[in-house]
Design an enzyme around this catalytic site. Structure first.
Site, PDB file in Angstrom:
ATOM      1  N   GLY A  22     -10.755  -3.241   1.970  1.00 18.04           N
ATOM      2  CA  GLY A  22      -9.763  -2.654   3.783  1.00 18.04           C
ATOM      3  C   GLY A  22      -9.989  -1.636   4.652  1.00 18.04           C
ATOM      4  N   ASP A  23      -9.056  -1.185   4.946  1.00 17.60           N
ATOM      5  CA  ASP A  23      -8.643   0.197   5.544  1.00 17.60           C
ATOM      6  C   ASP A  23      -8.090   1.067   5.275  1.00 17.60           C
ATOM      7  OD1 ASP A  23      -6.125  -0.428   5.630  1.00 17.60           O
ATOM      8  OD2 ASP A  23      -4.876   0.869   6.925  1.00 17.60           O
TER       9      ASP A  23
ATOM     10  N   ARG B 287     -13.743  -6.995  -0.665  1.00 17.44           N
ATOM     11  CA  ARG B 287     -13.705  -6.864   0.543  1.00 17.44           C
ATOM     12  C   ARG B 287     -12.811  -5.546   0.407  1.00 17.44           C
ATOM     13  NH1 ARG B 287      -8.451  -5.604   1.522  1.00 17.44           N
ATOM     14  NH2 ARG B 287      -7.994  -5.817   4.208  1.00 17.44           N
TER      15      ARG B 287
ATOM     16  N   THR C  76      -0.815   1.763   6.744  1.00 17.19           N
ATOM     17  CA  THR C  76      -0.745   0.431   5.847  1.00 17.19           C
ATOM     18  C   THR C  76      -0.304  -0.787   6.362  1.00 17.19           C
ATOM     19  OG1 THR C  76       0.930  -1.385   4.446  1.00 17.19           O
ATOM     20  CG2 THR C  76       1.905   0.998   5.282  1.00 17.19           C
ATOM     21  N   GLY C  77      -0.756  -1.996   6.124  1.00 20.83           N
ATOM     22  CA  GLY C  77      -0.646  -3.859   6.350  1.00 20.83           C
ATOM     23  C   GLY C  77      -2.401  -4.087   6.594  1.00 20.83           C
TER      24      GLY C  77
ATOM     25  N   THR D 278       0.817  -1.599  -0.213  1.00 20.96           N
ATOM     26  CA  THR D 278      -0.102   0.595   0.089  1.00 20.96           C
ATOM     27  C   THR D 278       0.903   1.202   0.080  1.00 20.96           C
ATOM     28  OG1 THR D 278      -1.994  -0.919   1.094  1.00 20.96           O
ATOM     29  CG2 THR D 278      -1.615   1.303   1.462  1.00 20.96           C
TER      30      THR D 278
ATOM     31  N   GLY E  32      -5.325  -4.349   7.153  1.00 22.70           N
ATOM     32  CA  GLY E  32      -6.371  -3.416   6.897  1.00 22.70           C
ATOM     33  C   GLY E  32      -7.720  -4.018   8.168  1.00 22.70           C
TER      34      GLY E  32
END
Lengths: 339, 339
Positions: free
Chosen positions: A229-230, A227, A250-251, A199, A253
């Site tokens: 994510g964050d 899906r 980043t990671g 990301t 989510g």
């Protein structure tokens, strides 16, 4: 060009100097995802990532130095990283379970609290710019999937075939994920999603004292079911508020959504008087699980924190006082020395 | 059955009693959206809404009184309100610009911080239950549109034709919106989205001391472009955290996302030591704009706040100490007296 090293949980000495040292005229930080290239991939891979991060840092810095807005700076930086096949955003995005790409992006303006985001776009070359158009041209914040594509039709942004986002590197990750999926298809919760690292994001403070944040991602390798994510969730993966800070995450989510990482960092600064570094450390080291990911945080006073609980995070930072850093691993030695 | 009145920004005297009064064994609050029926619509409309709110309150209360979990209680309540054509969720959902329905829902478990949400589902009779399955059966938090429908196929929830959600009341709102749209099609930001009021939600505290929250909505009349509001965004329209509170919001979704209303209320409780009532008042009266909407908040100690800056909010609350209230307007007189 000087590559100063950053320790994994530090904004370096300048953060410690605190606001007493005076707010820099401008500041910027960016990331290309938590996680690292393996050291075994050799110098060429490392150098390529450093060149990309440095070029994006330079473009954002120059815009800010010339008096450009924080929002322009974060958009420019994220567009460059989206176009760069090394990172999991735009070209180079992860593949979904069915071998396509679904892209998410978000922007937020710390002065107005204006924000815009898109989730699951498939033909927009630079999702971050579509997110900015959502902010500027609609009364909405988040547009999803076919709806976001229809909005893209109506505003005329640059479009590409979905295959334009393909890279061999990400295709190998999909194939690895498929092999693994066959092995653990019956595990609780279904097949494990693949890695999401790569990301990209940026936070900036401009000469007017305004903050902005932007984040863009291809999401998880092997993702399904639309899906989200964050990244496109304001307060989870992205936030900017002149009253506290700008954040890009980043990671993993889902963990960033569950804990509202960006807004929790902002709340700790606003309500507990934490520094960006303290707030970021408390959330990344205290709330998240090891290996969940990392954040870049830029305080309204120009202090930068880049904190991660993974082996590394592609990152870079600069400000008007001459700070200029590019780093990958969680290491104390300068990158130059690591060559 | 006693209908005690609630003033618009009060949980009533019980909140003021504070935790010293002892935590109730269980507690529940629910809403059927900010906004009101016009008093001119007459007694029958008012009575119908009160009957529906009271029936949902009773179902949730009975579950909690028998030792059921907070998560079961909020799901039961929200399913009843989804099935009820009076409210803008499930049957009775608002129409999109193209005359269909796209439904959003979210659940969160305050003990585990598990959460699940769906955005833009079109054939799932009870979106709140699909959101709970996202939480229970996937590693994800938010599934959107065609992806959420594909997930629904894979888990076998009850499906209906999209027209099942149609009601004459909401169709008239679409027609009104279309007339207005023709009049202001050239306004900045495009046509004004229609009213969103009628979202439903519930928060509960069970005998084990666990909190849960659930929210479900049909979104804005005339919405386009796969717009996602605050309902399925953890930390915006929905949140539960045993360390602070459970929250469900209703109103102008974009403002609730921008300000991260649910998480900000939670942060003020955790970091500033505010009561649920104080935190809710600060955010609804201080951060949001007049007429943006309202929230229900249930503290970990069982204190309930129901705060709105609209003319009214359909709402109800009960707890194990015998509290039992149903109200619509921002009024101090008991509903019974208003008959």
């Amino acid at each position: 060009m000087i590559f100063a090293g950053l320790c994994g949980c530090a904004g370096g000495g300048r953060d410690d100097a605190g606001p007493a040292a005076g707010r820099p005229g401008w500041a910027i930080a960016l990331h290309g995802g938590a996680g690292v290239i393996e050291r075994s991939e050799g110098d060429e891979a490392r150098r390529a990532h450093v060149r990309s991060l440095d070029a994006a840092l330079r473009a954002g810095s120059e815009r800010l130095a010339r008096g450009g807005s924080a929002m322009d700076a974060v958009e420019i930086v994220v567009r460059m990283l989206e176009d760069d096949p090394l990172f999991n955003a735009g070209r180079g995005a992860a593949f979904t379970a069915d071998g396509r790409h679904e892209l998410d992006a978000c922007v937020m303006d710390g002065k107005t609290l204006g924000c815009g985001a898109v989730a699951g776009v498939t033909t927009v070359k630079n999702p971050v710019s579509l997110a900015r158009l959502v902010m500027q041209q609609t009364r909405h914040v988040l547009l999803a999937r076919d709806g976001a594509e229809a909005f893209a039709d109506s505003v005329g942004v640059e479009r590409v075939d979905n295959a334009w986002f393909d890279t061999e590197h990400r295709r190998r990750m999909l194939e690895d994920w498929r092999s693994k999926q066959r092995a653990d298809a019956l595990s609780p919760g279904g097949p494990t999603p693949g890695a999401s690292f790569g990301t990209v994001g940026a936070v900036a403070l401009d000469r007017e004292g305004n903050l902005a944040a932007a984040t863009s991602t291809g999401g998880l390798t092997g993702k399904r079911f639309g899906r989200v994510g964050d990244t496109p969730i304001v307060g989870a993966g992205t936030l900017a508020d002149n009253a506290s800070c700008a954040v890009s995450c980043t990671g993993t989510g889902e963990e960033f959504i569950r804990h509202g990482v960006a807004r929790d960092i902002s709340a700790r600064i606003k309500y507990l008087g934490r520094s960006p570094e303290q707030a970021a450390r408390e959330v990344v080291m205290g709330t998240l699980r090891p290996d969940d990911g990392g954040v870049i945080v830029l305080g309204a006073d120009g202090r930068i924190a880049m904190v991660f609980n993974t082996a590394g995070m592609f990152r870079a930072a600069a400000d008007s006082t001459g700070r200029r850093e590019v780093a990958i691993w969680n290491e104390n030695e300068p990158l130059e020395a690591a060559r």
